[in-house]
Design a protein around this motif. Structure first.
Motif, PDB file in Angstrom:
ATOM      1  N   ALA A   1      41.121  40.621  21.338  1.00  0.00           N
ATOM      2  CA  ALA A   1      42.076  39.990  22.252  1.00  0.00           C
ATOM      3  C   ALA A   1      42.665  41.018  23.224  1.00  0.00           C
ATOM      4  N   ILE A   2      43.008  42.190  22.729  1.00  0.00           N
ATOM      5  CA  ILE A   2      43.560  43.234  23.600  1.00  0.00           C
ATOM      6  C   ILE A   2      42.514  43.687  24.612  1.00  0.00           C
ATOM      7  N   ALA A   3      41.282  43.901  24.174  1.00  0.00           N
ATOM      8  CA  ALA A   3      40.222  44.342  25.078  1.00  0.00           C
ATOM      9  C   ALA A   3      39.933  43.289  26.154  1.00  0.00           C
ATOM     10  N   THR A   4      39.906  42.019  25.755  1.00  0.00           N
ATOM     11  CA  THR A   4      39.656  40.943  26.721  1.00  0.00           C
ATOM     12  C   THR A   4      40.792  40.869  27.736  1.00  0.00           C
ATOM     13  N   GLY A   5      42.027  40.965  27.264  1.00  0.00           N
ATOM     14  CA  GLY A   5      43.179  40.933  28.166  1.00  0.00           C
ATOM     15  C   GLY A   5      43.179  42.094  29.141  1.00  0.00           C
ATOM     16  N   LEU A   6      42.880  43.288  28.650  1.00  0.00           N
ATOM     17  CA  LEU A   6      42.812  44.450  29.536  1.00  0.00           C
ATOM     18  C   LEU A   6      41.684  44.314  30.547  1.00  0.00           C
ATOM     19  N   ASP A   7      40.539  43.795  30.121  1.00  0.00           N
ATOM     20  CA  ASP A   7      39.410  43.616  31.023  1.00  0.00           C
ATOM     21  C   ASP A   7      39.754  42.638  32.142  1.00  0.00           C
ATOM     22  N   ARG A   8      40.345  41.509  31.787  1.00  0.00           N
ATOM     23  CA  ARG A   8      40.710  40.509  32.794  1.00  0.00           C
ATOM     24  C   ARG A   8      41.814  41.027  33.715  1.00  0.00           C
ATOM     25  N   GLY A   9      42.793  41.721  33.139  1.00  0.00           N
ATOM     26  CA  GLY A   9      43.878  42.270  33.954  1.00  0.00           C
ATOM     27  C   GLY A   9      43.393  43.321  34.937  1.00  0.00           C
ATOM     28  N   LEU A  10      42.541  44.211  34.484  1.00  0.00           N
ATOM     29  CA  LEU A  10      41.998  45.243  35.368  1.00  0.00           C
ATOM     30  C   LEU A  10      41.102  44.631  36.436  1.00  0.00           C
ATOM     31  N   ASP A  11      40.317  43.623  36.064  1.00  0.00           N
ATOM     32  CA  ASP A  11      39.469  42.948  37.037  1.00  0.00           C
ATOM     33  C   ASP A  11      40.313  42.289  38.128  1.00  0.00           C
ATOM     34  N   ALA A  12      41.411  41.637  37.729  1.00  0.00           N
ATOM     35  CA  ALA A  12      42.298  41.000  38.705  1.00  0.00           C
ATOM     36  C   ALA A  12      42.950  42.041  39.595  1.00  0.00           C
ATOM     37  N   LEU A  13      43.387  43.151  39.034  1.00  0.00           N
ATOM     38  CA  LEU A  13      44.004  44.211  39.827  1.00  0.00           C
ATOM     39  C   LEU A  13      43.020  44.798  40.832  1.00  0.00           C
ATOM     40  N   LEU A  14      41.790  45.029  40.395  1.00  0.00           N
ATOM     41  CA  LEU A  14      40.788  45.587  41.295  1.00  0.00           C
ATOM     42  C   LEU A  14      40.419  44.599  42.406  1.00  0.00           C
ATOM     43  N   ARG A  15      40.406  43.308  42.095  1.00  0.00           N
ATOM     44  CA  ARG A  15      40.146  42.305  43.135  1.00  0.00           C
ATOM     45  C   ARG A  15      41.262  42.329  44.177  1.00  0.00           C
ATOM     46  N   VAL A  16      42.512  42.468  43.746  1.00  0.00           N
ATOM     47  CA  VAL A  16      43.641  42.516  44.676  1.00  0.00           C
ATOM     48  C   VAL A  16      43.522  43.762  45.552  1.00  0.00           C
ATOM     49  N   LEU A  17      43.042  44.845  44.996  1.00  0.00           N
ATOM     50  CA  LEU A  17      42.903  46.091  45.769  1.00  0.00           C
ATOM     51  C   LEU A  17      41.626  46.117  46.597  1.00  0.00           C
ATOM     52  N   GLY A  18      40.835  45.077  46.511  1.00  0.00           N
ATOM     53  CA  GLY A  18      39.600  45.012  47.304  1.00  0.00           C
ATOM     54  C   GLY A  18      38.431  45.754  46.692  1.00  0.00           C
ATOM     55  N   ARG A  19      38.466  46.034  45.433  1.00  0.00           N
ATOM     56  CA  ARG A  19      37.384  46.753  44.789  1.00  0.00           C
ATOM     57  C   ARG A  19      36.827  45.968  43.614  1.00  0.00           C
ATOM     58  N   GLY A  20      36.820  44.633  43.743  1.00  0.00           N
ATOM     59  CA  GLY A  20      36.368  43.761  42.666  1.00  0.00           C
ATOM     60  C   GLY A  20      34.890  43.901  42.375  1.00  0.00           C
ATOM     61  N   SER A  21      34.461  43.379  41.241  1.00  0.00           N
ATOM     62  CA  SER A  21      33.069  43.488  40.830  1.00  0.00           C
ATOM     63  C   SER A  21      32.155  42.554  41.609  1.00  0.00           C
ATOM     64  N   ASP A  22      32.731  41.597  42.338  1.00  0.00           N
ATOM     65  CA  ASP A  22      31.919  40.641  43.088  1.00  0.00           C
ATOM     66  C   ASP A  22      31.560  41.152  44.472  1.00  0.00           C
ATOM     67  N   GLN A  23      31.923  42.371  44.819  1.00  0.00           N
ATOM     68  CA  GLN A  23      31.640  42.889  46.169  1.00  0.00           C
ATOM     69  C   GLN A  23      30.513  43.888  46.134  1.00  0.00           C
TER      70      GLN A  23
END
Length: 59
Positions: free
Chosen positions: A37-59
């Motif tokens: 649960a902690i790993a999943t939460g950290l993964d989703r949180g970091l992914d959301a933060l990186l998307r906000v900063l323009g460095r998401g995994s979908d680019q």
């Protein structure tokens, strides 16, 4: 706070007093889902933060 600390000390001593196999099973049953649960939460949180900063995994 003293009541919580006292409860935790009793719980910790109870686990430490168990034989190895039940102790191992209890720790694994509690630790593995919590770690997942902690790993999943950290993964989703970091992914959301990186998307906000323009460095998401979908680019």
């Amino acid at each position: 706070m003293d009541r919580i600390a006292g409860w935790w000390d009793e719980f910790e001593l109870w686990i430490a007093g168990l034989p190895f196999i039940p102790q191992f099973i209890l720790v694994m049953v509690l630790t593995v889902p919590l770690a997942l649960a902690i790993a999943t939460g950290l993964d989703r949180g970091l992914d959301a933060l990186l998307r906000v900063l323009g460095r998401g995994s979908d680019q």
